[in-house]
Scaffold this motif. Structure first.
Motif, mmCIF file in Angstrom:
data_model
loop_
_atom_site.group_PDB
_atom_site.id
_atom_site.type_symbol
_atom_site.label_atom_id
_atom_site.label_comp_id
_atom_site.label_asym_id
_atom_site.label_seq_id
_atom_site.Cartn_x
_atom_site.Cartn_y
_atom_site.Cartn_z
ATOM 1 N N UNK A 111 7.868 -0.792 -11.106
ATOM 2 C CA UNK A 111 7.271 -0.908 -9.769
ATOM 3 C C UNK A 111 5.748 -0.919 -9.865
ATOM 4 N N UNK A 112 5.229 -0.051 -10.709
ATOM 5 C CA UNK A 112 3.778 0.011 -10.931
ATOM 6 C C UNK A 112 3.257 -1.339 -11.448
ATOM 7 N N UNK A 113 3.946 -1.896 -12.442
ATOM 8 C CA UNK A 113 3.511 -3.184 -13.008
ATOM 9 C C UNK A 113 3.567 -4.298 -11.969
ATOM 10 N N UNK A 114 4.554 -4.240 -11.070
ATOM 11 C CA UNK A 114 4.659 -5.233 -9.998
ATOM 12 C C UNK A 114 3.457 -5.143 -9.064
ATOM 13 N N UNK A 118 5.300 10.539 -8.779
ATOM 14 C CA UNK A 118 4.793 11.018 -10.069
ATOM 15 C C UNK A 118 4.332 12.473 -9.979
ATOM 16 N N UNK A 119 4.062 12.929 -8.755
ATOM 17 C CA UNK A 119 3.692 14.331 -8.535
ATOM 18 C C UNK A 119 4.887 15.168 -8.090
ATOM 19 N N UNK A 120 6.108 14.594 -8.234
ATOM 20 C CA UNK A 120 7.323 15.350 -7.956
ATOM 21 C C UNK A 120 7.697 15.446 -6.485
ATOM 22 N N UNK A 121 7.127 14.583 -5.644
ATOM 23 C CA UNK A 121 7.375 14.643 -4.203
ATOM 24 C C UNK A 121 8.274 13.490 -3.758
ATOM 25 N N UNK A 147 0.840 -1.201 0.000
ATOM 26 C CA UNK A 147 0.000 0.000 0.000
ATOM 27 C C UNK A 147 0.875 1.252 0.000
ATOM 28 N N UNK A 148 1.915 1.218 0.828
ATOM 29 C CA UNK A 148 2.823 2.364 0.967
ATOM 30 C C UNK A 148 3.578 2.616 -0.340
ATOM 31 N N UNK A 149 3.998 1.548 -1.017
ATOM 32 C CA UNK A 149 4.689 1.716 -2.296
ATOM 33 C C UNK A 149 3.756 2.352 -3.322
ATOM 34 N N UNK A 150 2.493 1.949 -3.314
ATOM 35 C CA UNK A 150 1.500 2.543 -4.216
ATOM 36 C C UNK A 150 1.402 4.051 -3.948
ATOM 37 N N UNK A 151 1.291 4.429 -2.670
ATOM 38 C CA UNK A 151 1.246 5.850 -2.298
ATOM 39 C C UNK A 151 2.531 6.562 -2.729
ATOM 40 N N UNK A 152 3.665 5.914 -2.504
ATOM 41 C CA UNK A 152 4.965 6.512 -2.854
ATOM 42 C C UNK A 152 5.070 6.787 -4.346
ATOM 43 N N UNK A 153 4.589 5.868 -5.160
ATOM 44 C CA UNK A 153 4.643 6.074 -6.614
ATOM 45 C C UNK A 153 3.746 7.239 -7.025
ATOM 46 N N UNK A 172 -6.448 3.901 -4.341
ATOM 47 C CA UNK A 172 -5.041 4.306 -4.546
ATOM 48 C C UNK A 172 -4.495 3.707 -5.840
ATOM 49 N N UNK A 173 -4.778 2.415 -6.054
ATOM 50 C CA UNK A 173 -4.263 1.746 -7.246
ATOM 51 C C UNK A 173 -4.861 2.357 -8.515
ATOM 52 N N UNK A 174 -6.144 2.724 -8.466
ATOM 53 C CA UNK A 174 -6.788 3.372 -9.616
ATOM 54 C C UNK A 174 -6.170 4.746 -9.878
ATOM 55 N N UNK A 175 -5.873 5.481 -8.806
ATOM 56 C CA UNK A 175 -5.236 6.802 -8.944
ATOM 57 C C UNK A 175 -3.848 6.659 -9.580
ATOM 58 N N UNK A 176 -3.103 5.650 -9.103
ATOM 59 C CA UNK A 176 -1.772 5.397 -9.663
ATOM 60 C C UNK A 176 -1.886 5.025 -11.144
ATOM 61 N N UNK A 177 -2.831 4.170 -11.480
ATOM 62 C CA UNK A 177 -3.042 3.754 -12.876
ATOM 63 C C UNK A 177 -3.339 4.973 -13.751
ATOM 64 N N UNK A 178 -4.169 5.869 -13.234
ATOM 65 C CA UNK A 178 -4.519 7.099 -13.944
ATOM 66 C C UNK A 178 -3.260 7.944 -14.222
ATOM 67 N N UNK A 179 -2.431 8.131 -13.191
ATOM 68 C CA UNK A 179 -1.209 8.926 -13.335
ATOM 69 C C UNK A 179 -0.217 8.278 -14.298
ATOM 70 N N UNK A 180 -0.069 6.957 -14.208
ATOM 71 C CA UNK A 180 0.847 6.238 -15.101
ATOM 72 C C UNK A 180 0.361 6.354 -16.546
ATOM 73 N N UNK A 181 -0.932 6.203 -16.758
ATOM 74 C CA UNK A 181 -1.509 6.318 -18.107
ATOM 75 C C UNK A 181 -1.281 7.721 -18.667
#
Length: 152
Positions: free
Chosen positions: A108-111, A50-53, A40-46, A132-141
């Motif tokens: 990392x996202x694919x993992x 992706x937002x430069x933080x 979960x934390x890795x998902x948040x970290x990505x 969180x995973x949907x948000x990450x998918x959106x940002x990666x896309x």
């Protein structure tokens, strides 16, 4: 540039067998879901990266810990791995690399996406938060589409 390979296996009793490979680095460990769930934390970290933080994920091996730091910069992203004898102990640098979206974030996202499809008992490990995973998918896309537009 070689790509990072992060692999999560089926978790058991709150422990997640994990392997990370990159160039001449190979880490194999089982991480605990205490004090926080590292997937979960890795998902948040990505999402943050992706937002430069700048962000980090703690992988608790009880008592030792690995820390995965993601530090976005103008050239791409620095990925720093350190290890300590405990959560509050001094850290020792294990590996540091400067990569980009495709060599660090995407693998990392694919993992995480692959891990989210695995079947395991809720008592063994909690699934990654879908929002969180949907948000990450959106940002990666978005990033993939942007890079596709820029380079084509």
């Amino acid at each position: 540039m070689s790509k990072l390979k992060l692999n999560f296996e089926i978790p058991k009793n709150g422990w997640l067998p994990t392997s990370l490979r990159y160039s001449d680095l190979e880490l194999n460990f089982s991480a605990s879901n205490i004090p926080e769930n590292p997937t979960d934390k890795l998902c948040e970290s990505l999402i943050l990266a992706l937002n430069g933080i700048k962000t980090e994920t703690l992988w608790n091996l009880e008592p030792e810990c690995y820390f995965f730091e993601l530090k976005p910069n103008k050239k791409g992203i620095d990925f720093v791995i350190s290890k300590s004898g405990g959560i509050t102990e001094n850290r020792n640098l294990i590996y540091e690399l400067t990569g980009d979206f495709e060599s660090v974030i995407l693998p990392m996202y694919r993992s995480l996406k692959k891990f989210s499809t695995l079947e395991f008992d809720k008592a063994d490990w909690k699934k990654i938060d879908k929002i969180k995973l949907n948000k990450l998918t959106e940002l990666v896309t978005e990033r993939k589409n942007y890079l596709h537009t820029v380079y084509n």
